[in-house]
Design a protein around this motif. Structure first.
Motif, short mmCIF file in Angstrom:
data_model
loop_
_atom_site.label_atom_id
_atom_site.label_comp_id
_atom_site.label_asym_id
_atom_site.label_seq_id
_atom_site.Cartn_x
_atom_site.Cartn_y
_atom_site.Cartn_z
N UNK A 7 36.99 41.07 48.18
CA UNK A 7 37.39 41.50 46.63
C UNK A 7 37.41 40.74 45.52
N UNK A 8 37.21 39.44 45.97
CA UNK A 8 37.86 38.61 44.68
C UNK A 8 37.31 38.52 43.29
N UNK A 9 37.39 38.10 42.12
CA UNK A 9 36.40 38.31 41.23
C UNK A 9 35.18 39.34 41.51
N UNK A 10 35.72 40.49 41.29
CA UNK A 10 33.96 40.93 41.63
C UNK A 10 33.20 42.08 40.35
N UNK A 11 32.53 42.89 40.77
CA UNK A 11 31.80 43.69 39.65
C UNK A 11 31.55 44.33 41.22
N UNK A 12 31.95 45.89 40.91
CA UNK A 12 31.52 47.12 41.92
C UNK A 12 30.66 48.15 41.25
N UNK A 13 29.65 48.48 41.69
CA UNK A 13 29.02 49.70 41.67
C UNK A 13 29.44 51.08 42.13
N UNK A 14 30.15 52.01 42.14
CA UNK A 14 30.52 53.19 42.61
C UNK A 14 29.64 54.52 42.54
N UNK A 15 29.02 54.78 43.38
CA UNK A 15 28.39 56.04 42.89
C UNK A 15 29.44 57.46 42.81
N UNK A 16 29.17 58.61 42.09
CA UNK A 16 30.66 58.85 42.19
C UNK A 16 29.86 60.73 43.19
N UNK A 17 28.73 60.32 42.73
CA UNK A 17 27.63 61.86 43.87
C UNK A 17 28.16 61.46 45.72
N UNK A 18 27.81 60.06 45.89
CA UNK A 18 27.29 60.08 47.34
C UNK A 18 28.88 59.57 48.24
N UNK A 19 30.16 58.86 46.96
CA UNK A 19 31.64 58.76 47.16
C UNK A 19 31.30 56.91 47.94
N UNK A 20 30.12 56.49 47.28
CA UNK A 20 30.25 55.04 47.67
C UNK A 20 29.69 54.51 47.32
N UNK A 21 30.32 52.97 47.79
CA UNK A 21 29.94 51.35 47.42
C UNK A 21 28.29 51.29 47.41
N UNK A 22 28.32 51.00 46.00
CA UNK A 22 25.99 50.95 45.96
C UNK A 22 25.89 49.99 45.39
N UNK A 23 27.09 48.61 44.85
CA UNK A 23 26.34 47.13 45.06
C UNK A 23 27.52 46.39 44.46
N UNK A 24 27.46 45.41 44.65
CA UNK A 24 28.90 44.73 44.78
C UNK A 24 28.28 42.88 43.94
N UNK A 25 29.03 42.51 43.31
CA UNK A 25 28.72 41.08 42.49
C UNK A 25 28.99 40.61 42.36
N UNK A 26 29.67 38.64 42.40
CA UNK A 26 30.34 38.27 42.12
C UNK A 26 30.82 38.02 40.32
N UNK A 27 32.08 38.36 39.90
CA UNK A 27 31.68 38.52 38.64
C UNK A 27 30.92 37.02 37.62
N UNK A 28 31.42 36.12 38.54
CA UNK A 28 30.15 35.18 37.52
C UNK A 28 29.14 34.78 37.46
N UNK A 29 28.27 36.04 38.14
CA UNK A 29 27.54 36.31 37.42
C UNK A 29 26.37 37.22 36.55
N UNK A 30 27.83 38.01 36.24
CA UNK A 30 27.73 38.56 35.21
C UNK A 30 27.03 38.53 33.47
#
Length: 90
Positions: A7-30
Motif C-alpha cells: 500500500x506504499x504511496x498509492x492512490x485508491x478509488x473506493x466505491x461507497x455504494x459497493x463498499x469496495x476498492x475499484x482501483x489502485x495506482x502508484x502515486x508516482x503515475x498521478x
C-alpha cells in the motif's frame, strides 16, 4: 490482507455504494488529484469503455518512515496513501 509494502504511496478509488476498492495506482503515475464534486473516468475492460465516478470525499494518509517511525519527508520517503471515495455518476 495487504502488507505495508503493497500500500506504499498509492492512490485508491473506493466505491461507497459497493463498499469496495475499484482501483489502485502508484502515486508516482498521478498528475493531479481530483477534488470533491469532480468527476473521474476509470477504464473498465479496454479502450473506449469508461465508468464515470463523482468524487464524494478525499482522504490523505500522511506517510511514516518505516525504519524510524517518524513522519516521512520527501527526502526520507516512507509510505503514504490518498483515498478517493467515489460514487458512480449517472
Amino acid at each position: 490482507m495487504a502488507t505495508e509494502a503493497e500500500s506504499d504511496n498509492c492512490l485508491e478509488l473506493f466505491d461507497v455504494a459497493r463498499k469496495a476498492q475499484v482501483g489502485k495506482v502508484p502515486l508516482a503515475l498521478i498528475r493531479f488529484i481530483p477534488r470533491t464534486g469532480e468527476r473521474i473516468f476509470f477504464p473498465t475492460t479496454g479502450p473506449g469503455n469508461w465508468i464515470a465516478y463523482t468524487v464524494v470525499a478525499v482522504e490523505y494518509f500522511i506517510g511514516y518512515d518505516l525504519a524510524t517511525g517518524q513522519p516521512a519527508t520527501p527526502a526520507t520517503g516512507g509510505t503514504g496513501r490518498v483515498t478517493l471515495y467515489v460514487a458512480e455518476a449517472k
